[in-house]
Motif scaffolding. Sequence first.
Motif, PDB file in Angstrom:
ATOM      1  N   VAL A 198       0.851  -1.193   0.000  1.00 21.09           N
ATOM      2  CA  VAL A 198       0.000   0.000   0.000  1.00 21.09           C
ATOM      3  C   VAL A 198       0.884   1.240   0.000  1.00 21.09           C
ATOM      4  O   VAL A 198       1.895   1.296   0.697  1.00 21.09           O
ATOM      5  N   GLU A 199       0.505   2.250  -0.788  1.00 21.71           N
ATOM      6  CA  GLU A 199       1.244   3.507  -0.800  1.00 21.71           C
ATOM      7  C   GLU A 199       0.652   4.437   0.254  1.00 21.71           C
ATOM      8  O   GLU A 199      -0.413   5.033   0.061  1.00 21.71           O
ATOM      9  N   TRP A 200       1.336   4.558   1.374  1.00 21.14           N
ATOM     10  CA  TRP A 200       0.879   5.382   2.480  1.00 21.14           C
ATOM     11  C   TRP A 200       1.473   6.776   2.358  1.00 21.14           C
ATOM     12  O   TRP A 200       2.661   6.935   2.068  1.00 21.14           O
ATOM     13  N   GLN A 201       0.684   7.811   2.604  1.00 21.63           N
ATOM     14  CA  GLN A 201       1.144   9.183   2.478  1.00 21.63           C
ATOM     15  C   GLN A 201       0.713   9.999   3.701  1.00 21.63           C
ATOM     16  O   GLN A 201      -0.259   9.645   4.378  1.00 21.63           O
ATOM     17  N   VAL A 202       1.424  11.082   3.938  1.00 22.64           N
ATOM     18  CA  VAL A 202       1.027  12.057   4.954  1.00 22.64           C
ATOM     19  C   VAL A 202       0.638  13.353   4.243  1.00 22.64           C
ATOM     20  O   VAL A 202       1.421  13.888   3.451  1.00 22.64           O
ATOM     21  N   LEU A 203      -0.553  13.809   4.497  1.00 27.94           N
ATOM     22  CA  LEU A 203      -1.018  15.091   3.990  1.00 27.94           C
ATOM     23  C   LEU A 203      -0.854  16.117   5.104  1.00 27.94           C
ATOM     24  O   LEU A 203      -1.552  16.061   6.117  1.00 27.94           O
ATOM     25  N   GLU A 204       0.091  17.046   4.911  1.00 28.09           N
ATOM     26  CA  GLU A 204       0.343  18.057   5.937  1.00 28.09           C
ATOM     27  C   GLU A 204      -0.579  19.258   5.732  1.00 28.09           C
ATOM     28  O   GLU A 204      -0.913  19.613   4.597  1.00 28.09           O
ATOM     29  N   HIS A 205      -1.013  19.873   6.820  1.00 29.10           N
ATOM     30  CA  HIS A 205      -1.882  21.038   6.750  1.00 29.10           C
ATOM     31  C   HIS A 205      -1.656  21.892   7.986  1.00 29.10           C
ATOM     32  O   HIS A 205      -1.314  21.382   9.062  1.00 29.10           O
ATOM     33  N   GLY A 206      -1.836  23.210   7.824  1.00 26.97           N
ATOM     34  CA  GLY A 206      -1.561  24.097   8.926  1.00 26.97           C
ATOM     35  C   GLY A 206      -0.081  24.087   9.284  1.00 26.97           C
ATOM     36  O   GLY A 206       0.766  23.656   8.494  1.00 26.97           O
ATOM     37  N   SER A 207       0.243  24.541  10.484  1.00 30.71           N
ATOM     38  CA  SER A 207       1.652  24.617  10.882  1.00 30.71           C
ATOM     39  C   SER A 207       2.192  23.288  11.397  1.00 30.71           C
ATOM     40  O   SER A 207       3.360  22.950  11.159  1.00 30.71           O
ATOM     41  N   THR A 208       1.345  22.495  12.082  1.00 24.87           N
ATOM     42  CA  THR A 208       1.813  21.216  12.647  1.00 24.87           C
ATOM     43  C   THR A 208       0.794  20.099  12.468  1.00 24.87           C
ATOM     44  O   THR A 208       0.906  19.049  13.081  1.00 24.87           O
ATOM     45  N   GLY A 209      -0.214  20.316  11.631  1.00 25.99           N
ATOM     46  CA  GLY A 209      -1.240  19.297  11.422  1.00 25.99           C
ATOM     47  C   GLY A 209      -0.817  18.267  10.386  1.00 25.99           C
ATOM     48  O   GLY A 209       0.022  18.529   9.520  1.00 25.99           O
ATOM     49  N   GLY A 210      -1.406  17.098  10.445  1.00 25.67           N
ATOM     50  CA  GLY A 210      -1.107  16.054   9.476  1.00 25.67           C
ATOM     51  C   GLY A 210      -2.142  14.959   9.495  1.00 25.67           C
ATOM     52  O   GLY A 210      -2.754  14.683  10.535  1.00 25.67           O
ATOM     53  N   SER A 211      -2.366  14.339   8.322  1.00 27.30           N
ATOM     54  CA  SER A 211      -3.328  13.255   8.170  1.00 27.30           C
ATOM     55  C   SER A 211      -2.667  12.097   7.450  1.00 27.30           C
ATOM     56  O   SER A 211      -1.778  12.292   6.610  1.00 27.30           O
ATOM     57  N   LEU A 212      -3.101  10.884   7.752  1.00 23.49           N
ATOM     58  CA  LEU A 212      -2.647   9.694   7.042  1.00 23.49           C
ATOM     59  C   LEU A 212      -3.610   9.403   5.907  1.00 23.49           C
ATOM     60  O   LEU A 212      -4.825   9.345   6.114  1.00 23.49           O
ATOM     61  N   VAL A 213      -3.075   9.235   4.697  1.00 22.08           N
ATOM     62  CA  VAL A 213      -3.877   9.047   3.497  1.00 22.08           C
ATOM     63  C   VAL A 213      -3.367   7.827   2.749  1.00 22.08           C
ATOM     64  O   VAL A 213      -2.162   7.589   2.671  1.00 22.08           O
ATOM     65  N   ALA A 214      -4.289   7.051   2.180  1.00 23.04           N
ATOM     66  CA  ALA A 214      -3.916   5.929   1.322  1.00 23.04           C
ATOM     67  C   ALA A 214      -5.042   5.678   0.327  1.00 23.04           C
ATOM     68  O   ALA A 214      -6.201   5.977   0.598  1.00 23.04           O
TER      69      ALA A 214
END
Length: 386
Positions: A40-56
């Motif tokens: 699986v290609e796992w990615q991190v979507l960064e947002h804001g100054s220190t926010g982050g989400s796991l996306v696949a």
Amino acid sequence: MRQRLLDVLHLLDALPAPRGGERTAAHRLRAWCAERWPHVEWQVLEHGSTGGSLVADRGAGPLLYSHLDTSLDEQGAATRLVTGDDTPVGPLTVDGDTVTGFGLGVARGPAAAALVAFAEAGAGRLLLAGSGTHRRTSGITGLEAYTDAYPLPPSAIVAKCGPPTLLWHEPGAFYLTVRVSGRSGAAMVAESATPPGGVVAQAGVVLDELARWRTAFLAADPKAGQTGRACGIGAISGGWPDKPDLLPAQLRVDLYVVVGDQAEPKTLAAELTDRLRARCAASDLRDCEIDVVAEPVASAAATPADAPVVTAARAAWLDEFGTRPPPITGWTGSTDGVVLRARGVDTVRLGPRARPDTDEPRRDALSLTELAAFARMYRALLTELG
């Protein structure tokens, strides 16, 4: 399934992820997932100054959504303001079928089930979003960043703790800020303030009228679809704790309001303003200014009860539990499902029930058997709708 869920839960328990500060946790979770499920290609979507989400993404199918943040941190100033306690909560524990820990209800339990289900399904998309809990003046959320960066999914499954049934209709929410303003003064000269003794000393007048308004507001609930109304005072402030010999000029009360019907926040704020002004005019607050401001969070929204994702979720529930999901009215939990529906995405919500730990209310308890059942349902929905 039980062991896979426990592996993820122990990992999440070791990764602090307060709202808006999930980026480090998201990257560590991505690395762990990439080693565990390298196909699986796992990615991190960064947002804001220190926010982050796991996306696949594993191809066609619905979006399986939960959130990575735990709203509060395990300890700190914000936690102390809410819980009255900022001592360490302690690590995740397992006793037979019960797993107990911080943040399991919001939202590590269902997030773990979603992650395991997605890794095994071979279809659909996954989003474990940062900043997934309501907060004012918080900037972009993980879900908003995702919908800005990726194509909208054909449908969505929200993996969140909730009632023992399916939800395809969720209420909206907004904040109300009440300000009562007089004139500052000194505690040793009570008459120097307006009203005498200071505006905070008359807080009972305001709180009593807010209680009356809340009773009338809830009594007028039309019980639209699966949803209902709710209202609570979440914060009261006024003055300077470091120097209480100064009487403050302003009392502030912040309320959280949930509406399942299409009530207009500004209209409700105007009605509440009129009530408070009339009540205060007959009290020691007669010379004070009253102001109520509404701050919308999201509007109530519903997915058609016969939408394919709802029909598939009903079938998955029947297959897993042997009974149909029971009907529900008056539900007052608002999640990011309303955000997805506002963008035209048919959405259904289902997940396990969490309860406060008997000995430590800052910890949640979940049944591993129930958590595994929902993981199987998430997996089945991704596969069937993919």
